[in-house]
Design a protein around this motif. Structure first.
Motif, mmCIF file in Angstrom:
data_model
loop_
_atom_site.group_PDB
_atom_site.id
_atom_site.type_symbol
_atom_site.label_atom_id
_atom_site.label_comp_id
_atom_site.label_asym_id
_atom_site.label_seq_id
_atom_site.Cartn_x
_atom_site.Cartn_y
_atom_site.Cartn_z
ATOM 1 N N SER A 99 52.828 39.815 43.913
ATOM 2 C CA SER A 99 52.687 38.599 43.121
ATOM 3 C C SER A 99 53.808 38.565 42.100
ATOM 4 C CB SER A 99 51.334 38.563 42.405
ATOM 5 O OG SER A 99 51.302 37.508 41.445
ATOM 6 N N ASN A 100 54.468 37.427 41.977
ATOM 7 C CA ASN A 100 55.535 37.250 40.999
ATOM 8 C C ASN A 100 55.063 36.469 39.782
ATOM 9 O OD1 ASN A 100 58.250 37.632 40.138
ATOM 10 N ND2 ASN A 100 58.707 35.511 40.694
ATOM 11 N N VAL A 101 53.750 36.409 39.578
ATOM 12 C CA VAL A 101 53.224 35.671 38.433
ATOM 13 C C VAL A 101 53.687 36.336 37.137
ATOM 14 C CG1 VAL A 101 51.039 36.981 38.316
ATOM 15 C CG2 VAL A 101 51.131 34.621 37.479
ATOM 16 N N LEU A 102 54.100 35.525 36.169
ATOM 17 C CA LEU A 102 54.540 36.040 34.871
ATOM 18 C C LEU A 102 53.319 36.505 34.090
ATOM 19 C CD1 LEU A 102 56.925 36.426 32.875
ATOM 20 C CD2 LEU A 102 56.418 34.123 32.020
ATOM 21 N N MET A 103 53.316 37.774 33.692
ATOM 22 C CA MET A 103 52.130 38.379 33.091
ATOM 23 C C MET A 103 52.531 39.315 31.958
ATOM 24 S SD MET A 103 48.941 40.144 35.147
ATOM 25 C CE MET A 103 49.929 41.369 36.000
ATOM 26 N N SER A 104 51.697 39.386 30.930
ATOM 27 C CA SER A 104 51.912 40.299 29.804
ATOM 28 C C SER A 104 50.697 41.189 29.621
ATOM 29 C CB SER A 104 52.152 39.517 28.509
ATOM 30 O OG SER A 104 52.188 40.395 27.384
ATOM 31 N N GLN A 105 50.943 42.443 29.300
ATOM 32 C CA GLN A 105 49.845 43.385 29.055
ATOM 33 C C GLN A 105 49.004 42.991 27.849
ATOM 34 O OE1 GLN A 105 51.571 47.304 28.767
ATOM 35 N NE2 GLN A 105 52.162 47.373 30.923
ATOM 36 N N ILE A 106 49.521 42.152 26.968
ATOM 37 C CA ILE A 106 48.742 41.726 25.799
ATOM 38 C C ILE A 106 47.451 41.044 26.216
ATOM 39 C CG2 ILE A 106 49.813 39.446 25.549
ATOM 40 C CD1 ILE A 106 48.942 41.799 22.634
ATOM 41 N N ASP A 107 47.432 40.458 27.424
ATOM 42 C CA ASP A 107 46.268 39.696 27.877
ATOM 43 C C ASP A 107 45.211 40.541 28.576
ATOM 44 O OD1 ASP A 107 47.275 37.262 26.922
ATOM 45 O OD2 ASP A 107 48.401 36.909 28.768
ATOM 46 N N TRP A 108 45.487 41.800 28.790
ATOM 47 C CA TRP A 108 44.556 42.585 29.592
ATOM 48 C C TRP A 108 43.232 42.819 28.875
ATOM 49 C CZ3 TRP A 108 48.185 46.708 32.282
ATOM 50 C CH2 TRP A 108 49.030 46.024 33.169
ATOM 51 N N MET A 109 43.238 42.865 27.552
ATOM 52 C CA MET A 109 41.971 43.077 26.846
ATOM 53 C C MET A 109 41.059 41.866 27.005
ATOM 54 S SD MET A 109 41.267 44.352 22.971
ATOM 55 C CE MET A 109 39.612 44.394 22.275
ATOM 56 N N ALA A 110 41.572 40.679 26.746
ATOM 57 C CA ALA A 110 40.735 39.482 26.896
ATOM 58 C C ALA A 110 40.344 39.253 28.354
ATOM 59 C CB ALA A 110 41.469 38.261 26.350
ATOM 60 N N SER A 111 41.255 39.551 29.264
ATOM 61 C CA SER A 111 40.967 39.350 30.685
ATOM 62 C C SER A 111 39.846 40.263 31.160
ATOM 63 C CB SER A 111 42.236 39.591 31.507
ATOM 64 O OG SER A 111 43.266 38.704 31.124
ATOM 65 N N LEU A 112 39.930 41.545 30.796
ATOM 66 C CA LEU A 112 38.876 42.478 31.178
ATOM 67 C C LEU A 112 37.591 42.168 30.425
ATOM 68 C CD1 LEU A 112 40.984 45.763 31.360
ATOM 69 C CD2 LEU A 112 40.080 44.425 33.269
ATOM 70 N N LEU B 268 42.419 36.524 33.633
ATOM 71 C CA LEU B 268 41.787 37.357 34.653
ATOM 72 C C LEU B 268 42.203 36.953 36.061
ATOM 73 C CD1 LEU B 268 39.783 39.625 35.306
ATOM 74 C CD2 LEU B 268 37.958 37.900 35.327
ATOM 75 N N GLY B 269 42.362 35.655 36.285
ATOM 76 C CA GLY B 269 42.759 35.199 37.609
ATOM 77 C C GLY B 269 44.110 35.749 38.041
ATOM 78 N N ASN B 270 45.017 35.939 37.084
ATOM 79 C CA ASN B 270 46.304 36.561 37.408
ATOM 80 C C ASN B 270 46.109 37.983 37.891
ATOM 81 O OD1 ASN B 270 48.130 35.008 34.634
ATOM 82 N ND2 ASN B 270 47.655 34.222 36.644
ATOM 83 N N LEU B 271 45.282 38.757 37.173
ATOM 84 C CA LEU B 271 45.052 40.159 37.534
ATOM 85 C C LEU B 271 44.395 40.298 38.895
ATOM 86 C CD1 LEU B 271 43.764 42.045 34.329
ATOM 87 C CD2 LEU B 271 45.772 42.601 35.707
ATOM 88 N N LEU B 272 43.472 39.405 39.197
ATOM 89 C CA LEU B 272 42.706 39.527 40.442
ATOM 90 C C LEU B 272 43.337 38.767 41.601
ATOM 91 C CD1 LEU B 272 39.017 39.270 39.157
ATOM 92 C CD2 LEU B 272 40.524 41.268 39.314
ATOM 93 N N GLY B 273 44.457 38.094 41.340
ATOM 94 C CA GLY B 273 45.149 37.397 42.414
ATOM 95 C C GLY B 273 44.535 36.070 42.814
ATOM 96 N N THR B 274 43.661 35.521 41.968
ATOM 97 C CA THR B 274 43.034 34.236 42.288
ATOM 98 C C THR B 274 43.729 33.071 41.612
ATOM 99 O OG1 THR B 274 41.453 34.467 40.461
ATOM 100 C CG2 THR B 274 40.799 35.337 42.627
ATOM 101 N N ASP B 275 44.659 33.348 40.727
ATOM 102 C CA ASP B 275 45.368 32.301 39.996
ATOM 103 C C ASP B 275 46.841 32.694 39.900
ATOM 104 O OD1 ASP B 275 46.345 30.365 38.324
ATOM 105 O OD2 ASP B 275 45.088 30.870 36.607
ATOM 106 N N ALA B 276 47.702 31.904 40.523
ATOM 107 C CA ALA B 276 49.137 32.191 40.520
ATOM 108 C C ALA B 276 49.876 31.414 39.439
ATOM 109 C CB ALA B 276 49.725 31.865 41.884
ATOM 110 N N THR B 277 49.121 30.838 38.492
ATOM 111 C CA THR B 277 49.745 30.099 37.396
ATOM 112 C C THR B 277 50.386 31.074 36.417
ATOM 113 O OG1 THR B 277 48.035 28.399 37.581
ATOM 114 C CG2 THR B 277 49.370 28.411 35.569
ATOM 115 N N ASP B 278 51.659 30.889 36.166
ATOM 116 C CA ASP B 278 52.366 31.795 35.252
ATOM 117 C C ASP B 278 51.883 31.630 33.818
ATOM 118 O OD1 ASP B 278 54.424 32.947 37.053
ATOM 119 O OD2 ASP B 278 55.067 30.863 37.225
#
Length: 522
Positions: free
Chosen positions: A392-405, A425-435
């Protein structure tokens, strides 16, 4: 920044039950039958985007990580919050940009706690949702009440137990910094009363040899720059230390010690939901892997340390599989910042690189404002919910992992907690490819950059063009703002700021709003 509320509307379907008042997962319910997974974050140290075989590494094999990637999602556009360790780890575990809080630069081994007990952490979040929580390996976020005042010969008055971790087995900082002992649940592990521990980052203790004055005692690794204070296990360190005796670690056994304790923890908690923060020392200096990994790469100790990291990953995964809980365990593997080759020890890392490129196609390294400082590998595996989907080439930041989890487990977040973390969360689980519309990156001298899918903006700074204390690394500093078209210039060689003043102005405006806490994700 106004906190994005974790309401039922934004929760994943399997989290709604808990958020609406359902109790935490019952301990006697089989793991594979639970809605919510165990969660393991594997957070490597100084591992670059190009350091793993599945990301194009040359001269080293990483079969366990390769398998993890083949069974989940391999992300190719994931960013740490900072190009150094302490601020990245602070941001990951708190959901707050480290540059908002003074004292979050690279910490000494005797730093007081940077995350204060009253601050809500990722571990608190999991614990309050019914999980048993743990941390293993590198900490580097301070221990005790005050810097330089810890009594290492007694229980620490403040440690990870005050931050939501039920169990921890950690290094106070990094392997190149004293004290060179493991801390288990707030006390020095294997403490030796015949050799009381003293630590100082100001002056040496009378009669204690140093790497600077006694280089003949550096029988395991010589220093290339710095790292010439206390000598432990024939290796120079940062800071001064006396005592330790049987509690002192041997660098060649660090990976075994951390991994064995983590494996034992998983076995002991196989029947309850658990959260594990597994932070090995590899591939941070000093690189001195166990003998069984030496020669596993063509790159000397640095490459061998990558192979050792891969082994640790394999041991964790093998244990989960043998216990029958791997399918319902969400594993996230990443790194705290970009790579560095020569970071203070003469381990021939630069000489033996060959065709290997630790940052892949990106410019810069650890410490730098360029992409090599914060672009890292990221792999997510959870067979119960994630089908192997390649990359996945979705643009992602580790700052969001707390809220996502938090969204995943139905966490009820206190007001003001994780202020910069958003539910992706959708980025992490591959259900949302929105950057993510933008990510913020921090270099070692606090220069901030903004990265969008198409652009990279680096704010102006008068600092040196190169790191001044030893590593041969570009800082990314420039007296005028820089702008790069990332879709056609991954190596950030062509600064187009002069040709696109409107884009520069827009980025500067956005950065000003982010600093003021007024920027919201669309």
């Amino acid at each position: 920044m106004k906190k994005q509320l974790l309401t039922l509307a934004c929760l994943s379907p399997l989290a709604i039950g808990m958020a609406s008042g359902a109790s935490a997962p019952k301990k006697n319910k089989k793991v594979q039958e639970r809605d919510l997974p165990n969660v393991v974050i594997i957070y490597a140290d100084d591992l670059g985007y190009g350091d793993l075989e599945c990301y194009g590494a040359k001269g080293v094999e990483t079969p366990n990580v390769n398998r993890l990637a083949s069974e989940g999602i391999r992300f190719t556009n994931t960013h740490t919050v900072a190009a150094t360790s302490t601020p990245s780890r602070y941001s990951l575990l708190t959901g707050e940009y480290a540059w908002r809080k003074p004292g979050t630069d690279v910490a000494a081994g005797n730093a007081g706690m940077i995350i204060k007990p009253g601050q809500y952490t990722m571990a608190d979040m999991f614990k309050h949702a019914g999980y048993h929580t743990s941390a293993f390996g590198k900490w580097h976020l301070g221990l005790g009440d005050k810097t330089g005042e810890q009594d290492w010969n007694a229980p620490l008055p403040a440690s990870l137990g005050d931050l939501g971790f039920d169990y921890h087995y950690i290094m106070a900082a990094t392997a190149d910094r004293v004290p060179c002992v493991f801390i288990e649940n707030g006390m020095v592990d294997n403490y030796d009363p015949s050799a009381p521990i003293e630590v100082s980052y100001k002056e040496n203790f009378p009669g204690e040899p140093t790497g600077k004055d006694n280089p003949e005692l550096l029988y395991n690794l010589k220093s290339s720059h710095g790292h010439d204070m206390a000598i432990v296990n024939g290796i120079g360190r940062i800071g001064y230390m006396k005592g330790g005796g049987k509690a002192l670690w041997k660098d060649e056994n660090i990976a075994d010690s951390i991994t064995t304790h983590a494996v034992d923890y998983i076995k002991a908690h196989k029947d309850v939901p658990f959260f594990m923060y597994f932070a090995p020392n590899d591939v941070h200096v000093p690189r001195f892997p166990h003998e069984r990994f030496r020669g596993k790469s063509t790159m000397g100790f640095r490459g061998d340390a990558i192979a050792q990291f891969d082994w640790s990953v394999g041991e964790i995964m093998k244990t989960l599989e043998e216990l029958g809980i791997a399918d319902n365990t969400l594993v996230i593997l990443s790194s705290d910042n970009g790579p560095v080759v020569d970071d203070g020890y003469d381990d021939q890392a630069e000489k033996l690189l060959g065709e290997h490129r630790p940052t892949g196609p990106y410019r810069g390294n650890k410490y730098s404002a360029y992409e090599g400082g914060t672009m890292v590998p990221a792999i997510v595996r959870w067979p119960k919910r994630i089908h192997a989907s390649g990359e996945s080439n979705v643009l992602m930041s580790q700052i969001d992992w707390m809220a996502s989890l938090g969204s995943l487990i139905g966490a009820k977040m206190p007001k003001g907690s994780a202020p910069d973390s958003f539910n992706r969360l959708g980025n992490l689980l591959g259900t949302d490819a929105t950057d993510r519309p933008w990510v913020v990156e921090q270099s070692s001298n606090h220069v901030l950059s903004i990265r969008t899918k198409d652009w990279k903006f680096i704010e102006a700074n008068d600092g040196s063009k190169m790191i001044t204390w030893g590593p041969k690394i570009e800082t990314g500093n420039n007296k005028t703002p820089q702008l790069y078209r990332m879709e056609e210039d991954l190596s950030e060689k062509n600064d187009v700021a002069a040709q696109h003043p409107d884009e520069v102005f827009a980025m500067q405006t956005l950065l000003r709003k982010i600093r003021a806490g007024k920027a919201q994700l669309k």
